[in-house]
Write a protein that holds these residues in place. Structure first.
Motif, short mmCIF file in Angstrom:
data_model
loop_
_atom_site.label_atom_id
_atom_site.label_comp_id
_atom_site.label_asym_id
_atom_site.label_seq_id
_atom_site.Cartn_x
_atom_site.Cartn_y
_atom_site.Cartn_z
N HIS A 223 0.82 -1.22 0.00
CA HIS A 223 0.00 0.00 0.00
C HIS A 223 0.85 1.27 0.00
N SER A 224 2.15 1.15 0.31
CA SER A 224 3.03 2.32 0.22
C SER A 224 4.45 1.86 -0.01
N TYR A 225 5.22 2.72 -0.67
CA TYR A 225 6.59 2.36 -1.03
C TYR A 225 7.45 3.61 -0.95
N THR A 226 8.57 3.49 -0.25
CA THR A 226 9.53 4.60 -0.17
C THR A 226 10.92 4.05 -0.44
N ARG A 234 8.83 -1.25 1.76
CA ARG A 234 7.48 -1.50 1.29
C ARG A 234 6.60 -1.82 2.48
N LYS A 235 5.43 -1.24 2.50
CA LYS A 235 4.47 -1.53 3.56
C LYS A 235 3.29 -2.28 2.96
N GLU A 237 -0.49 -4.50 3.30
CA GLU A 237 -1.71 -4.80 4.04
C GLU A 237 -1.58 -6.25 4.50
N THR A 297 -6.93 -0.07 1.35
CA THR A 297 -6.40 1.13 0.69
C THR A 297 -6.72 1.09 -0.79
N ALA A 299 -4.78 1.90 -3.29
CA ALA A 299 -3.68 1.36 -4.10
C ALA A 299 -3.79 -0.15 -4.23
#
Length: 380
Positions: A223-226, A234-235, A237, A297, A299
Motif C-alpha cells: 500500500h506504500s513504497y519509499t 514496502r508496507k 496490508e 487502501t 492502491a
C-alpha cells in the motif's frame, strides 16, 4: 569458444499465408543467430547463441530460424519449422511442410538459403563434442546445428552455391516479371525444405501437458513504497498479503502432485492436468476476490482489480518427438529419484513427529508421481 559472423549485411524476408485457428493460441518466432559464445551460469559453462536485434537485415552466413504453430489452448493443429542461411539468393518460393496437420504453406524468402535440420543421432554426437570441450549446449537454442555449420564445416555459402545459377541473381524485379509474363528465361523451382526425420503426423508424436502460471504475489498487497539511496521500504496490508501467500504456498504444494518442473517447464503426463489447471485458475480468481473484499487502501484495491483481468494458470497439450519426450521424461524421473532420497534422509533426521508426518506425505506424493511418469515412459 567464441564466433561471430562477419559477412556483408543483406535484406532478408520470410513471408507466407499461414493458417490461424485461434489468434490467442498462435505462436510465431523469427530468430536470427549471428554467433556463438560461452556463458557461465550457477557454476556451469554453457554454449549459447548470439542473436541479432534486427529482423529485416542480417549478415551473410547468419542462420535464420522460423517457428510457427497454431491451434487451440489445448492442442496444436498446425506447426512449421524452417532453418536457413543468409546468402545472396534473391527471391525464392518454396513449400513449408506442416509437421502436425495437412496444410502445407507456400512461402517467399529473400536472401535465405534453406538448410536441413540435423537428426537426433547427429545432434547427440555434436552435443558430446561440445561437452568434451567443457561446455553444456543451451537447451533453448539450436547450438548443435550452429556449431556444426560454423565451427566444423565453416560453411558460409557463396552467391553461386546458394543460387545454383551461374552469374545470375534472382531479384524481386525478375520474379515479378517471370510470374506476370510467364517468362521462360527465369524458372523458379519449388524447393521442399529438407526434413531431419520423416514427416511426423500428430498420431506419431507424443502428447505431454505443459503448465504456464503466474501466481498472485505479495506485491499486490503493497500500500506504500519509499526508497532513497540508503533504504527501500514496502508496507503491506497484512491480511491481504496473508491470503495471497497462503494461496501461493498451497498451489505449489498441490500442483507438484501432478506436474514436475523440468528444463522444458512444468510438465504432466495425464489429461487430468488440463482440468486441474482450470480448477486452480478459478481458485486464483476467487482468492483475488477475497483479498479485494479485505483491501483497506485504494492502491491495493486497484492492483487487485487489475489482477482479476488476468489468467493465472493454464495447461496446454503439446506434441513432442518421441526421442525428445523420452529424454525429457527420463531426466524428470532421475530428478524425482534424487528428491525421494533427500526426503527419506529428512524423515530420518526429523525430530518432531509432526514434521516426520508432513515429510512422509510429501514422499508418498512424489513416489506416486514418479510411478505415473515411469508408466507413461514405458508405453512410448
Amino acid at each position: 569458444m567464441e564466433f561471430e559472423v562477419q559477412g556483408e549485411y543483406l535484406p532478408i524476408r520470410l513471408s507466407g499465408n499461414f493458417p490461424v485457428v485461434n489468434r490467442k493460441a498462435t505462436f510465431s518466432s523469427l530468430q536470427i543467430y549471428v554467433g556463438l559464445k560461452e556463458k557461465e551460469f550457477r557454476g556451469k559453462k554453457y554454449l549459447v547463441a548470439k542473436k541479432a536485434s534486427e529482423k529485416d537485415v542480417a549478415p551473410e552466413g547468419a542462420v535464420v530460424h522460423f517457428v510457427y504453430r497454431t491451434g487451440s489452448h489445448s492442442n496444436v493443429y498446425h506447426s512449421y519449422v524452417f532453418f536457413g542461411v543468409v546468402a545472396k539468393t534473391g527471391m525464392q518460393r518454396l513449400t513449408l511442410k506442416d509437421n502436425v496437420g495437412e496444410k502445407d504453406v507456400e512461402i517467399e524468402i529473400e536472401n535465405i538459403l534453406p538448410i536441413p535440420c540435423i537428426d537426433e543421432n547427429e545432434k547427440k554426437a555434436l552435443k558430446a563434442e561440445i561437452m568434451n570441450k567443457g561446455l553444456l549446449p543451451s537447451h533453448y537454442e539450436p547450438v548443435e546445428l550452429l556449431y556444426k555449420l560454423w565451427m566444423k564445416e565453416k560453411a558460409i555459402p557463396t552467391q553461386q552455391e546458394a543460387t545454383n545459377i551461374e552469374e545470375e541473381v534472382i531479384t524481386p524485379e525478375k520474379v515479378e516479371k517471370a510470374f506476370s509474363q510467364g517468362s521462360e528465361e527465369l524458372e523458379l523451382e519449388e524447393v521442399q525444405i529438407p526434413q531431419a526425420q520423416p514427416e511426423a503426423k500428430k498420431q506419431e508424436l507424443v502428447p505431454l501437458y505443459l503448465l504456464a502460471f503466474e501466481m498472485p504475489s505479495a506485491y499486490l498487497a503493497v500500500h506504500s513504497y519509499t526508497a532513497n539511496a540508503e533504504v527501500e521500504e514496502r508496507k503491506f496490508e497484512v491480511e491481504v498479503r496473508s491470503v495471497l501467500e497462503g494461496f501461493r504456498n498451497r498451489f505449489y504444494r498441490e500442483i507438484s502432485k501432478i506436474f514436475h518442473n523440468t528444463y522444458y517447464g512444468w510438465i504432466a503426463v495425464t489429461e487430468k492436468a488440463i482440468e486441474e489447471a482450470e480448477r486452480w485458475n478459478g481458485e486464483a480468481i476467487e482468492v483475488i476476490k477475497t483479498a479485494l473484499r479485505n483491501a483497506k487502501t485504494l492502491a491495493v484495491e486497484n492492483r487487485l482489480k487489475l489482477a482479476l483481468q488476468r489468467r493465472f494458470v493454464k495447461a496446454v497439450k503439446i506434441y513432442m518427438d518421441v526421442n525428445d519426450a523420452k529424454e525429457l521424461l527420463e531426466e524428470a524421473i532421475k530428478k524425482m529419484s534424487e528428491e525421494i532420497e533427500e526426503l527419506q534422509a529428512r524423515i530420518n533426521n526429523a525430530e518432531k513427529a509432526s514434521m516426520k508426518k508432513k515429510i512422509q506425505k510429501m514422499l508418498e506424493d512424489l513416489i506416486a508421481k514418479k510411478a505415473m511418469f515411469e508408466k507413461y515412459l514405458s508405453q512410448l
